[in-house]
Design a protein around this motif. Structure first.
Motif, short mmCIF file in Angstrom:
data_model
loop_
_atom_site.label_atom_id
_atom_site.label_comp_id
_atom_site.label_asym_id
_atom_site.label_seq_id
_atom_site.Cartn_x
_atom_site.Cartn_y
_atom_site.Cartn_z
N PRO A 1 -12.56 5.83 3.18
CA PRO A 1 -11.17 5.48 2.85
C PRO A 1 -10.21 6.67 2.95
O PRO A 1 -10.60 7.82 2.76
N ILE A 2 -8.97 6.35 3.25
CA ILE A 2 -7.92 7.37 3.35
C ILE A 2 -7.78 8.11 2.03
O ILE A 2 -7.54 9.32 2.02
N SER A 3 -7.96 7.40 0.91
CA SER A 3 -7.82 8.04 -0.40
C SER A 3 -8.88 9.12 -0.62
O SER A 3 -8.64 10.08 -1.34
N VAL A 4 -10.04 8.98 0.01
CA VAL A 4 -11.12 9.96 -0.13
C VAL A 4 -10.96 11.11 0.86
O VAL A 4 -11.08 12.27 0.50
N ARG A 5 -10.70 10.76 2.13
CA ARG A 5 -10.55 11.77 3.19
C ARG A 5 -9.32 11.48 4.03
O ARG A 5 -9.41 10.87 5.09
N PRO A 6 -8.13 11.90 3.60
CA PRO A 6 -6.91 11.63 4.36
C PRO A 6 -6.91 12.26 5.75
O PRO A 6 -6.23 11.77 6.65
N LYS B 1 -7.92 9.80 8.71
CA LYS B 1 -7.23 8.51 8.89
C LYS B 1 -6.95 8.18 10.35
O LYS B 1 -6.81 7.01 10.69
N SER C 1 0.83 -1.19 0.00
CA SER C 1 0.00 0.00 0.00
C SER C 1 0.87 1.25 0.00
O SER C 1 1.95 1.26 0.59
N LYS C 2 0.37 2.30 -0.64
CA LYS C 2 1.13 3.56 -0.61
C LYS C 2 1.08 4.17 0.78
O LYS C 2 1.82 5.09 1.09
N ASN C 3 0.20 3.65 1.65
CA ASN C 3 0.08 4.12 3.03
C ASN C 3 0.86 3.24 4.01
O ASN C 3 0.61 3.26 5.20
N LYS D 1 -15.59 -1.16 -3.19
CA LYS D 1 -15.17 -1.13 -4.60
C LYS D 1 -16.38 -1.05 -5.52
O LYS D 1 -16.36 -0.35 -6.52
#
Length: 119
Positions: free
Chosen positions: A78-83, A86, A33-35, A108
Protein backbone atom coordinates in the motif's frame (compact mmCIF):
# COMPACT_ATOMS: atom_id res chain seq x y z
CA UNK A 1 -52.81 21.97 4.84
CA UNK A 2 -52.28 19.34 2.17
CA UNK A 3 -51.67 15.60 1.91
CA UNK A 4 -48.23 14.01 1.78
CA UNK A 5 -47.10 13.39 -1.83
CA UNK A 6 -46.27 9.72 -1.10
CA UNK A 7 -48.73 7.50 -2.92
CA UNK A 8 -51.41 6.24 -0.53
CA UNK A 9 -50.33 8.39 2.44
CA UNK A 10 -53.19 10.27 4.09
CA UNK A 11 -51.08 12.38 6.45
CA UNK A 12 -51.76 16.11 6.35
CA UNK A 13 -48.73 18.41 6.22
CA UNK A 14 -48.40 22.18 6.47
CA UNK A 15 -45.22 22.62 4.40
CA UNK A 16 -43.01 20.71 2.03
CA UNK A 17 -43.97 17.73 -0.11
CA UNK A 18 -43.73 14.78 2.27
CA UNK A 19 -44.64 13.94 5.86
CA UNK A 20 -41.92 13.02 8.36
CA UNK A 21 -42.32 9.30 7.57
CA UNK A 22 -41.69 9.83 3.84
CA UNK A 23 -39.18 12.70 3.74
CA UNK A 24 -36.28 12.02 1.45
CA UNK A 25 -33.02 11.53 3.31
CA UNK A 26 -30.05 13.64 2.27
CA UNK A 27 -27.16 11.60 0.96
CA UNK A 28 -23.92 11.82 2.88
CA UNK A 29 -20.96 13.25 1.03
CA UNK A 30 -18.58 10.51 -0.10
CA UNK A 31 -15.30 10.11 1.75
CA UNK A 32 -12.45 10.51 -0.72
CA UNK A 33 -9.03 9.00 -0.45
CA UNK A 34 -6.26 11.27 0.74
CA UNK A 35 -4.45 10.13 -2.44
CA UNK A 36 -7.22 11.48 -4.68
CA UNK A 37 -4.97 13.94 -6.50
CA UNK A 38 -2.46 11.15 -7.19
CA UNK A 39 -5.13 8.92 -8.71
CA UNK A 40 -6.13 11.76 -11.06
CA UNK A 41 -2.56 12.42 -12.25
CA UNK A 42 -1.38 11.65 -15.77
CA UNK A 43 1.49 9.55 -14.40
CA UNK A 44 -1.01 7.21 -12.69
CA UNK A 45 -3.19 7.00 -15.81
CA UNK A 46 -0.16 6.12 -17.93
CA UNK A 47 0.97 3.48 -15.43
CA UNK A 48 -2.52 1.94 -15.34
CA UNK A 49 -2.52 1.67 -19.14
CA UNK A 50 0.93 0.07 -19.07
CA UNK A 51 -0.09 -2.48 -16.40
CA UNK A 52 -3.33 -3.30 -18.24
CA UNK A 53 -1.37 -4.07 -21.41
CA UNK A 54 1.34 -5.97 -19.50
CA UNK A 55 -1.31 -8.16 -17.82
CA UNK A 56 -3.19 -8.54 -21.14
CA UNK A 57 -6.37 -7.21 -19.53
CA UNK A 58 -6.71 -10.25 -17.27
CA UNK A 59 -7.23 -10.37 -13.52
CA UNK A 60 -4.01 -11.57 -11.92
CA UNK A 61 -5.96 -13.32 -9.17
CA UNK A 62 -8.72 -15.25 -10.99
CA UNK A 63 -7.58 -14.97 -14.62
CA UNK A 64 -10.84 -13.47 -15.92
CA UNK A 65 -10.63 -10.91 -18.75
CA UNK A 66 -11.60 -7.42 -17.58
CA UNK A 67 -12.86 -4.96 -20.15
CA UNK A 68 -11.36 -1.46 -20.07
CA UNK A 69 -12.60 0.81 -17.29
CA UNK A 70 -13.85 -2.09 -15.18
CA UNK A 71 -10.22 -3.05 -14.49
CA UNK A 72 -8.87 -2.11 -11.08
CA UNK A 73 -5.20 -1.71 -10.27
CA UNK A 74 -4.08 -2.86 -6.85
CA UNK A 75 -0.91 -1.79 -5.04
CA UNK A 76 0.66 -4.94 -3.57
CA UNK A 77 2.41 -2.81 -0.97
CA UNK A 78 0.00 0.00 0.00
CA UNK A 79 0.93 3.62 -0.62
CA UNK A 80 0.50 4.29 3.11
CA UNK A 81 3.29 1.78 3.86
CA UNK A 82 5.69 2.59 1.00
CA UNK A 83 4.82 5.86 -0.80
CA UNK A 84 7.99 5.57 -2.88
CA UNK A 85 6.52 2.50 -4.66
CA UNK A 86 3.27 4.12 -5.78
CA UNK A 87 4.50 4.43 -9.40
CA UNK A 88 6.48 1.17 -9.49
CA UNK A 89 4.92 -1.18 -12.08
CA UNK A 90 6.17 -4.23 -10.13
CA UNK A 91 4.03 -3.12 -7.19
CA UNK A 92 0.79 -2.93 -9.22
CA UNK A 93 -1.44 -5.75 -10.46
CA UNK A 94 -4.53 -5.66 -12.65
CA UNK A 95 -7.54 -7.22 -10.91
CA UNK A 96 -11.30 -7.48 -11.40
CA UNK A 97 -13.56 -5.58 -8.95
CA UNK A 98 -14.57 -8.67 -6.87
CA UNK A 99 -10.94 -9.79 -6.51
CA UNK A 100 -9.89 -6.24 -5.62
CA UNK A 101 -12.32 -6.25 -2.70
CA UNK A 102 -10.95 -9.63 -1.57
CA UNK A 103 -7.37 -8.36 -1.76
CA UNK A 104 -8.26 -5.19 0.16
CA UNK A 105 -10.01 -7.19 2.89
CA UNK A 106 -7.07 -9.63 3.14
CA UNK A 107 -4.76 -6.64 3.53
CA UNK A 108 -6.92 -5.21 6.33
CA UNK A 109 -6.86 -8.58 8.13
CA UNK A 110 -3.05 -8.72 7.88
CA UNK A 111 -2.82 -5.19 9.29
CA UNK A 112 -5.06 -6.19 12.22
CA UNK A 113 -2.97 -9.29 12.95
CA UNK A 114 0.32 -7.39 12.77
CA UNK A 115 -0.96 -4.64 15.05
CA UNK A 116 -0.25 -5.32 18.70
CA UNK A 117 -1.70 -3.37 21.58
CA UNK A 118 0.87 -1.72 23.80
CA UNK A 119 -0.20 -0.57 27.22
Amino acid sequence: MKYCAEQGCKTLISSGRYCDDHKRRKKEKPVYSKNRSFYRSQAWKDLKAFCYERDKGCCQRCGKFIFGKRAHHHHRIPISVRPDLKLDPDNIVTVCPPCHMILENEEKEKMKKNFTWKL
